[in-house]
Enzyme design. Structure first.
Site, PDB file in Angstrom:
ATOM      1  NE  ARG A 137      -4.179  -1.081   0.511  1.00 33.37           N
ATOM      2  CZ  ARG A 137      -5.456  -0.955   0.947  1.00 33.37           C
ATOM      3  NH1 ARG A 137      -5.673  -0.710   2.251  1.00 33.37           N
ATOM      4  NH2 ARG A 137      -6.300  -1.482   0.345  1.00 33.37           N
ATOM      5  CG  ASP A 148      -4.376  -1.523  -3.633  1.00 29.09           C
ATOM      6  OD1 ASP A 148      -4.810  -2.784  -3.556  1.00 29.09           O
ATOM      7  OD2 ASP A 148      -4.378  -0.955  -3.026  1.00 29.09           O
ATOM      8  CD  GLN A 182      -2.853   5.506  -4.482  1.00 26.69           C
ATOM      9  OE1 GLN A 182      -2.304   6.219  -5.295  1.00 26.69           O
ATOM     10  NE2 GLN A 182      -3.566   6.171  -3.747  1.00 26.69           N
ATOM     11  CB  SER A 240      -7.677  -0.340  -4.041  1.00 26.45           C
ATOM     12  OG  SER A 240      -7.030  -0.004  -2.796  1.00 26.45           O
TER      13      SER A 240
HETATM   14  P1  NAD Z   1      -9.695  -2.954   4.657  1.00 22.16           P
HETATM   15  O1  NAD Z   1     -10.551  -3.757   3.518  1.00 22.16           O
HETATM   16  O2  NAD Z   1      -8.366  -3.809   5.417  1.00 22.16           O
HETATM   17  O3  NAD Z   1     -10.759  -2.598   5.786  1.00 22.16           O
HETATM   18  C1  NAD Z   1     -11.836  -2.164   5.570  1.00 22.16           C
HETATM   19  C2  NAD Z   1     -12.208  -1.000   6.525  1.00 22.16           C
HETATM   20  O4  NAD Z   1     -12.655  -1.545   7.886  1.00 22.16           O
HETATM   21  C3  NAD Z   1     -10.761   0.070   6.969  1.00 22.16           C
HETATM   22  O5  NAD Z   1     -11.151   1.362   6.644  1.00 22.16           O
HETATM   23  C4  NAD Z   1     -10.547  -0.300   8.505  1.00 22.16           C
HETATM   24  O6  NAD Z   1     -10.014   0.931   9.150  1.00 22.16           O
HETATM   25  C5  NAD Z   1     -11.805  -0.553   8.948  1.00 22.16           C
HETATM   26  N1  NAD Z   1     -11.775  -1.410  10.237  1.00 22.16           N
HETATM   27  C6  NAD Z   1     -11.141  -2.527  10.715  1.00 22.16           C
HETATM   28  N2  NAD Z   1     -11.443  -2.776  11.763  1.00 22.16           N
HETATM   29  C7  NAD Z   1     -12.578  -1.967  12.319  1.00 22.16           C
HETATM   30  C8  NAD Z   1     -13.171  -1.938  13.630  1.00 22.16           C
HETATM   31  N3  NAD Z   1     -12.969  -2.837  14.515  1.00 22.16           N
HETATM   32  N4  NAD Z   1     -14.310  -0.987  13.532  1.00 22.16           N
HETATM   33  C9  NAD Z   1     -14.745  -0.285  12.566  1.00 22.16           C
HETATM   34  N5  NAD Z   1     -13.694  -0.377  11.266  1.00 22.16           N
HETATM   35  C10 NAD Z   1     -12.919  -1.264  11.172  1.00 22.16           C
HETATM   36  O7  NAD Z   1      -9.166  -1.546   4.243  1.00 22.16           O
HETATM   37  P2  NAD Z   1      -9.005  -0.795   3.008  1.00 22.16           P
HETATM   38  O8  NAD Z   1     -10.484  -0.525   2.449  1.00 22.16           O
HETATM   39  O9  NAD Z   1      -8.475  -1.536   1.904  1.00 22.16           O
HETATM   40  O10 NAD Z   1      -8.325   0.383   2.975  1.00 22.16           O
HETATM   41  C11 NAD Z   1      -7.998   1.069   4.326  1.00 22.16           C
HETATM   42  C12 NAD Z   1      -7.164   2.403   4.158  1.00 22.16           C
HETATM   43  O11 NAD Z   1      -6.164   2.246   3.316  1.00 22.16           O
HETATM   44  C13 NAD Z   1      -8.187   3.507   3.343  1.00 22.16           C
HETATM   45  O12 NAD Z   1      -7.696   4.622   4.152  1.00 22.16           O
HETATM   46  C14 NAD Z   1      -7.614   3.529   2.049  1.00 22.16           C
HETATM   47  O13 NAD Z   1      -7.805   4.889   1.385  1.00 22.16           O
HETATM   48  C15 NAD Z   1      -6.151   3.132   2.194  1.00 22.16           C
HETATM   49  N6  NAD Z   1      -5.532   2.838   1.113  1.00 22.16           N
HETATM   50  C16 NAD Z   1      -4.262   3.388   0.676  1.00 22.16           C
HETATM   51  C17 NAD Z   1      -3.841   2.826  -0.486  1.00 22.16           C
HETATM   52  C18 NAD Z   1      -2.349   3.232  -0.914  1.00 22.16           C
HETATM   53  O14 NAD Z   1      -2.016   4.214  -0.583  1.00 22.16           O
HETATM   54  N7  NAD Z   1      -1.823   2.644  -1.967  1.00 22.16           N
HETATM   55  C19 NAD Z   1      -4.498   1.757  -1.009  1.00 22.16           C
HETATM   56  C20 NAD Z   1      -5.760   1.432  -0.768  1.00 22.16           C
HETATM   57  C21 NAD Z   1      -6.374   1.871   0.132  1.00 22.16           C
END
Ligand code: NAD
Length: 415
Positions: free
Chosen positions: A155, A163, A160, A166
């Protein structure tokens, strides 16, 4: 024969040309769904589009006949882009780089056969559940096959465009709302009719990462009143940006954000307090979409059976975390559970139900990954100093080089 890039193959525009397909709705991305590529002779600048490379005779792209049909891509589209349609056996026999949606190790239909067909020196790239099934990488390494697990793309900003998690999460978030809307006994938008006012449905999204934010945006477009919650403080602004209202619980969430923007695993004490505070919020909802995940770990239980019993009859929960245990205690993967009038759905492999766009995005992610791997001379270049390569390479030169997987396999760290 060089290992020149098949990379832009996947980007040949339109992406239908070699879009990785196989997210067919009937299975977990098995045939007819896998894309295979083979390279045949010549050198070329790996950064050029495959169309040019094919035209120059530098690279051959083999696609399994029928691979794209279920996702809406005809064989003719691949042929028009210069690919050769072949049968599955020929792909494994001739390809130097094999790109699949789900590789052996995950593919329950013909994975065993594929594994037996893989040869030393080939590069396998695709989704292979590396953390859930690390022994598979060991098996590949034993066969002299190199492998890149797309789920492990780090990440970081420069990765990106590769990914895949995502990409698939975005699709799953969208589809989860449609599943909920078609299951709910209510309409989502408010309507003022001659027969009275129909109130808008209340939608609550738990976990506001990629899937959750897309779910918020989709539910808003359908006219729902949308609220969302996430354990990461940074999610607040993101929830607002998609037109939803952030729900805040008065419990300490310091350290909620782990490495790479993912959530860190929370203590059982935190989760208990979270459930207590969440019960009242859930009792007001018509639709709940749960997406909370912790990479490589079981999903946290956010909705207990007791909380479900406090919800309104007719309300619907779509649990996108079902594949990793579920965020709702009552979720059963691939099944519909009805408890006290509340319907709980735990859909399996949701992106596979939107195969056209899932394939388009996955194809682009694979293409970008291969672009990164292939140098100007058209050679595969495993740069073991590079975070993207190191983070994704799970089998190489007869070994499993990946740090986390070595731990899972009980292997000593590599020097
Ligand atoms: P994920 O699929 O791992 O998790 C989904 C969401 O569930 C996350 O936002 C997480 O914080 C939340 N979560 C976990 N435990 C929880 C709890 N107990 N209660 C409530 N919520 C909980 O995560 P994701 O959707 O793949 O992405 C998470 C973050 O990473 C986002 O901010 C996203 O923007 C960021 N991201 C960054 C990149 C990058 O920089 N290349 C790429 C993709 C996503």
């Amino acid at each position: 024969m060089t290992l020149a890039s098949l990379l832009p193959a996947l980007a040949a525009s339109p992406s239908a040309a070699v879009a990785v397909t196989g997210l067919a709705s009937d299975s977990r991305c098995v045939a007819p769904g896998d894309l295979f590529l083979a390279l045949a002779g010549g050198r070329f600048d790996g950064r050029r589009y495959i169309g040019q490379a094919i035209a120059a005779g530098a690279v051959a792209v083999l696609v399994e006949a029928g691979a794209g049909l279920a996702a809406g891509y005809a064989d003719a589209a691949y042929a028009d882009a210069g690919a050769t349609l072949v049968d599955r056996a020929r792909v494994f026999a001739d390809a130097q780089i094999i790109a699949q949606v789900q590789t052996a190790g995950q593919n329950r239909v013909n994975g065993d056969q594929d594994l037996a067909s893989l040869k030393s020196g080939q590069l396998l790239i695709g989704m292979m559940d590396p953390l859930g099934n690390p022994a598979f990488a060991q098996q590949l390494a034993g066969q002299g096959v190199s492998a890149m697990a797309m789920e492990l793309i780090p990440r970081i900003s420069r990765a990106q465009s590769m990914d895949v998690l995502s990409s698939m999460a975005m699709i799953a978030g969208y589809k989860a709302v449609l599943i909920a809307a078609s299951t709910s006994p209510r309409m989502l938008p408010m309507n003022m009719t001659a027969a009275g006012t129909l109130n808008a449905a209340r939608v609550f999204v738990m976990g506001a990462g990629v899937a959750g934010l897309q779910a918020c945006a989709t539910a808003r477009r359908l006219g729902g009143i949308v609220e969302a919650y996430d354990v990461r403080a940074a999610a607040r602004e993101q929830i607002l940006s998609v037109g939803a209202k952030p729900i805040e619980l008065k419990i300490e969430t310091a350290g909620a954000e782990g490495k790479g923007g993912y959530a860190a695993e929370q203590s059982e004490e935190f989760l208990r307090k979270q459930r207590e505070a969440m019960g009242d919020v859930l009792a007001q909802q018509d639709i709940v979409i749960t997406t909370a995940a912790i990479p490589g770990a079981k999903s946290p239980v956010l909705v207990t059976a007791d909380m479900v019993r406090r919800m309104k009859p007719g309300s619907v929960i779509v649990d996108l975390a079902a594949e990793r245990g579920g965020n709702c205690e009552l979720t059963q993967l691939g099944k519909v559970v009805v408890e006290n009038g509340v319907t709980i759905l735990g859909p399996d492999n949701v992106p596979a139900t939107v195969p056209f766009h899932a394939s388009q995005m996955y194809g682009k992610n694979v293409e970008n990954t291969l672009s990164h791997l292939i140098n100007k001379e058209g050679q595969l270049n495993y740069d073991l100093e590079d975070e993207i390569v190191v983070g994704t390479l799970v089998a190489y030169q007869g070994e499993v080089p990946h740090k986390r997987m070595r731990e899972l396999l009980g292997l000593a760290p590599k020097a």
